[in-house]
Structures are given as structure tokens and as C-alpha cells.
Design a protein around this motif. Sequence first.
Motif, mmCIF file in Angstrom:
data_model
loop_
_atom_site.group_PDB
_atom_site.id
_atom_site.type_symbol
_atom_site.label_atom_id
_atom_site.label_comp_id
_atom_site.label_asym_id
_atom_site.label_seq_id
_atom_site.Cartn_x
_atom_site.Cartn_y
_atom_site.Cartn_z
ATOM 1 N N VAL A 156 0.858 -1.191 0.000
ATOM 2 C CA VAL A 156 0.000 0.000 0.000
ATOM 3 C C VAL A 156 0.888 1.232 0.000
ATOM 4 C CG1 VAL A 156 -1.777 1.272 1.244
ATOM 5 C CG2 VAL A 156 -1.808 -1.238 1.228
ATOM 6 N N GLU A 157 0.704 2.081 -0.960
ATOM 7 C CA GLU A 157 1.497 3.292 -1.052
ATOM 8 C C GLU A 157 0.658 4.497 -0.643
ATOM 9 O OE1 GLU A 157 3.154 3.675 -4.902
ATOM 10 O OE2 GLU A 157 4.341 1.825 -4.778
ATOM 11 N N GLY A 158 1.338 5.553 -0.254
ATOM 12 C CA GLY A 158 0.639 6.760 0.159
ATOM 13 C C GLY A 158 1.364 7.427 1.310
ATOM 14 N N PHE A 159 0.873 8.594 1.714
ATOM 15 C CA PHE A 159 1.510 9.354 2.784
ATOM 16 C C PHE A 159 1.272 8.688 4.135
ATOM 17 C CE2 PHE A 159 0.986 12.537 6.159
ATOM 18 C CZ PHE A 159 2.294 13.025 6.208
ATOM 19 N N SER A 160 2.318 8.630 4.932
ATOM 20 C CA SER A 160 2.219 8.131 6.302
ATOM 21 C C SER A 160 2.670 9.233 7.247
ATOM 22 C CB SER A 160 3.088 6.890 6.500
ATOM 23 O OG SER A 160 3.097 6.496 7.859
ATOM 24 N N ALA A 161 1.913 9.441 8.318
ATOM 25 C CA ALA A 161 2.220 10.515 9.258
ATOM 26 C C ALA A 161 3.342 10.152 10.218
ATOM 27 C CB ALA A 161 0.964 10.889 10.046
ATOM 28 N N THR A 162 3.895 8.959 10.085
ATOM 29 C CA THR A 162 4.996 8.521 10.951
ATOM 30 C C THR A 162 6.088 7.885 10.094
ATOM 31 O OG1 THR A 162 3.476 8.086 12.790
ATOM 32 C CG2 THR A 162 5.663 7.089 12.917
ATOM 33 N N GLN A 171 1.212 24.637 9.090
ATOM 34 C CA GLN A 171 -0.244 24.681 8.954
ATOM 35 C C GLN A 171 -0.727 23.656 7.941
ATOM 36 O OE1 GLN A 171 -1.655 28.655 8.088
ATOM 37 N NE2 GLN A 171 -2.259 28.948 10.223
ATOM 38 N N ALA A 172 -1.851 23.033 8.284
ATOM 39 C CA ALA A 172 -2.496 22.112 7.364
ATOM 40 C C ALA A 172 -3.250 22.924 6.312
ATOM 41 C CB ALA A 172 -3.455 21.210 8.118
ATOM 42 N N PRO A 173 -3.620 22.331 5.200
ATOM 43 C CA PRO A 173 -4.366 23.070 4.167
ATOM 44 C C PRO A 173 -5.663 23.686 4.682
ATOM 45 C CG PRO A 173 -3.510 21.027 3.264
ATOM 46 C CD PRO A 173 -3.241 20.979 4.736
ATOM 47 N N ASP A 209 -0.783 14.903 1.732
ATOM 48 C CA ASP A 209 -0.363 13.840 0.825
ATOM 49 C C ASP A 209 1.158 13.767 0.727
ATOM 50 O OD1 ASP A 209 0.199 16.108 -0.593
ATOM 51 O OD2 ASP A 209 -1.154 15.681 -2.262
ATOM 52 N N GLN A 210 1.837 14.617 1.519
ATOM 53 C CA GLN A 210 3.295 14.589 1.566
ATOM 54 C C GLN A 210 3.756 15.357 2.803
ATOM 55 O OE1 GLN A 210 4.800 16.569 -1.914
ATOM 56 N NE2 GLN A 210 3.828 18.505 -1.420
ATOM 57 N N TRP A 211 5.030 15.172 3.156
ATOM 58 C CA TRP A 211 5.573 15.908 4.286
ATOM 59 C C TRP A 211 5.716 17.384 3.910
ATOM 60 C CZ3 TRP A 211 6.725 14.483 9.256
ATOM 61 C CH2 TRP A 211 6.498 13.141 9.559
ATOM 62 N N PRO A 212 5.499 18.271 4.875
ATOM 63 C CA PRO A 212 5.544 19.712 4.574
ATOM 64 C C PRO A 212 6.897 20.144 4.017
ATOM 65 C CG PRO A 212 4.583 19.300 6.743
ATOM 66 C CD PRO A 212 5.156 18.004 6.276
ATOM 67 N N ASP A 213 6.873 21.190 3.236
ATOM 68 C CA ASP A 213 8.093 21.778 2.706
ATOM 69 C C ASP A 213 8.904 22.342 3.870
ATOM 70 O OD1 ASP A 213 10.029 23.551 1.596
ATOM 71 O OD2 ASP A 213 8.818 23.761 -0.205
ATOM 72 N N PRO A 214 10.194 22.013 3.966
ATOM 73 C CA PRO A 214 11.015 22.532 5.072
ATOM 74 C C PRO A 214 10.968 24.053 5.197
ATOM 75 C CG PRO A 214 12.186 20.810 3.895
ATOM 76 C CD PRO A 214 10.941 21.093 3.104
ATOM 77 N N ALA A 215 10.764 24.744 4.082
ATOM 78 C CA ALA A 215 10.717 26.210 4.130
ATOM 79 C C ALA A 215 9.486 26.712 4.876
ATOM 80 C CB ALA A 215 10.738 26.771 2.716
ATOM 81 N N ASP A 216 8.460 25.856 5.027
ATOM 82 C CA ASP A 216 7.227 26.263 5.709
ATOM 83 C C ASP A 216 7.244 25.945 7.195
ATOM 84 O OD1 ASP A 216 6.206 27.103 3.280
ATOM 85 O OD2 ASP A 216 5.295 25.154 2.826
ATOM 86 N N LEU A 217 8.338 25.399 7.698
ATOM 87 C CA LEU A 217 8.402 24.998 9.100
ATOM 88 C C LEU A 217 8.986 26.107 9.969
ATOM 89 C CD1 LEU A 217 9.796 21.350 8.707
ATOM 90 C CD2 LEU A 217 7.411 22.087 8.872
ATOM 91 N N ARG A 218 8.455 26.228 11.182
ATOM 92 C CA ARG A 218 9.073 27.090 12.198
ATOM 93 C C ARG A 218 9.260 26.237 13.449
ATOM 94 N NH1 ARG A 218 5.279 29.443 15.752
ATOM 95 N NH2 ARG A 218 3.100 28.960 15.232
ATOM 96 N N TYR A 219 10.313 26.529 14.184
ATOM 97 C CA TYR A 219 10.713 25.636 15.259
ATOM 98 C C TYR A 219 10.457 26.258 16.629
ATOM 99 C CZ TYR A 219 12.910 23.416 11.307
ATOM 100 O OH TYR A 219 13.114 22.826 10.088
ATOM 101 N N VAL A 220 10.010 25.421 17.546
ATOM 102 C CA VAL A 220 9.738 25.848 18.922
ATOM 103 C C VAL A 220 10.354 24.823 19.861
ATOM 104 C CG1 VAL A 220 7.588 27.053 18.353
ATOM 105 C CG2 VAL A 220 7.527 24.616 18.950
ATOM 106 N N ARG A 221 10.600 25.242 21.095
ATOM 107 C CA ARG A 221 11.134 24.342 22.104
ATOM 108 C C ARG A 221 10.292 24.464 23.371
ATOM 109 N NH1 ARG A 221 14.017 27.203 25.924
ATOM 110 N NH2 ARG A 221 14.625 29.337 25.322
ATOM 111 N N GLU A 222 10.371 23.430 24.192
ATOM 112 C CA GLU A 222 9.619 23.437 25.440
ATOM 113 C C GLU A 222 10.323 24.315 26.463
ATOM 114 O OE1 GLU A 222 8.997 19.521 26.885
ATOM 115 O OE2 GLU A 222 7.867 18.854 25.148
ATOM 116 N N GLY A 223 9.545 25.252 27.060
ATOM 117 C CA GLY A 223 10.094 26.105 28.100
ATOM 118 C C GLY A 223 10.009 25.442 29.470
ATOM 119 N N PRO A 224 10.554 26.052 30.508
ATOM 120 C CA PRO A 224 10.524 25.476 31.858
ATOM 121 C C PRO A 224 9.117 25.205 32.376
ATOM 122 C CG PRO A 224 12.081 27.306 31.740
ATOM 123 C CD PRO A 224 11.289 27.336 30.469
#
Length: 286
Positions: free
Chosen positions: A186-192, A218-220, A263-278
Amino acid sequence: MHLAPSRFTDRVSPVFGASSAALFGALSLIDPSRLSPARRRVYRAGVAATTAWWAGVTTDRAALVPANVVAGVAAGSAVFALSDASENLDARIVGRLERAGVRHPRRWLAAASVAGVLVGYAVDRAGARAEAQALEVGEESVRTRALTPAVREAVHGILQATDTADARVLLGQLAVAKESFFDDGVEGFSATVEFQVPQDVVRVVPHQQAYPVRALCQAPDGRQLQISLQLMEGKLSHLAIDFADEAHYEDESAIDVVEELLDQWPDPADLRYVREGPDGHLLPVT
């Protein structure tokens, strides 16, 4: 020829099947009513020991509780304690067979004992063979392939968001990591995405953790998604994308919804990064 002891304690070994059938058959040939008190005690001990051995071998072993040992001791003790009742029943069965005109009734009892043990052995052997074949098929269906650029860039961005020693170790793992997947046709996008990393890589501590940096997008349909990286045994384990809103965590079908949205992993250019605070809140990575 020397026979390894394990052959006598392996429920699917032909040696165990033949020897247990032979022992039960031989014991069935003995008429305990004709034995002296001393020989009857030896006979009863033999029946109890044989039963304990058979029950111990045919009972599944447990990691923490030796279930096979418990079963063996319990079965042997029960047989020994019920010897009088068992021998009375044996005498009645033999008597009925003789009255029915059966010649050599004990030979028939022995044959029945042998057949019963062999049937049980055959069932266990067939079950073990089926399990082995299923495991072999499952292992053959696991494949590896190169990480897609989008997945590699997502992991790379998460790790580079903070300049730490652990991040540098994990970047080294990323360089040799592959995707491990189940080839079910089975082919297709997998979230993991599951990672396969060589065993001899340098590892990080703690060994099990969700990496403290996540990637948001963001999702579509406008809902916010997050990409999280999991570590297992100090190595890259898997990358997963799900809803950033905790309200979706209680929905067991959330992963299915994500896979319907993308249907695919997001474009890296559309990602923003966050970290867990105290305090547990997410802080932007600058």
C-alpha cells in the motif's frame, strides 16, 4: 550418540514427543494393583514425575514467573495426591474392557496414552511452525530505504535549532539513518516515519525521550500541525506529525485525519521551530 538435554525440554522436539509418548505408554502397561506397597510407591512417583516433566515442558514459559515450573510441580503433586482415585479408575476401566471381551486391555490403554501424547505433540509442533512462518513473513516484509529530502530536512532543522552536544550526536546518526517500513503493497503518505540506525552509533542520554524541539506548520484547512522527534535507546526512533492543539490528542483517529489532510511531508521552508520552556509552554527558537 549424545542427546542434548534441551531436546527433552523442547515441546516441539521429536525427541521429547517420542520419549514422552513412550514413557506414558510404558506406565499404562503396568497394573498397579499387582505391585507390592514399595513398588507401588515407586510407580506412583514415576507417574507423578513423568506428568510433572510433560506439563512443565508443554506450558508456555513466562519472563518473570516460571509458569512452566509451577505447572509441572502442580501437575505432579496433583497426580501423586490422587493416585488412589486414579488407580481405582484404572482398575474399573480394565475390568469393563475385559468383560467386553477385549484381549490385553492394558495394551489398548497404552496405545491410547501414546496416541493422546502424540496428538498433543503434533498440535504444538504445527502451532510452532505456523508462528515461525508468520514471523518469517513479517520479517521479510520489513524494508529500508533512503530518507526523503523533506523528512531529512525536517529532522535536520529540529536538531539544528539548538546547538547542543546531543544535537550534534543525533545529526551524526541522521547522516547514516534510513527509513524502516512495512512493505504491505500500500502506497501513500504516512504521518509517521520509523528510523533504522546502526547499533554501533554514539548514543545520547536520556535514552527515551521526545526531543524538546518541535517543528510547526499549517495544514491546508488552517489547523496547526506539529512535527515531533522521538528517541529510543539513545537513537533516532521516529518522526511523527500530528495536531498541535492538545484537544485533538483525545481523538484516536487524529492520525487518520492528518493523513487525509496531507499527501506529503511539509516543505522545510514552511516549518518554524519551537522548544519546550521550563513551564511546559512552547517558545520560539531564534
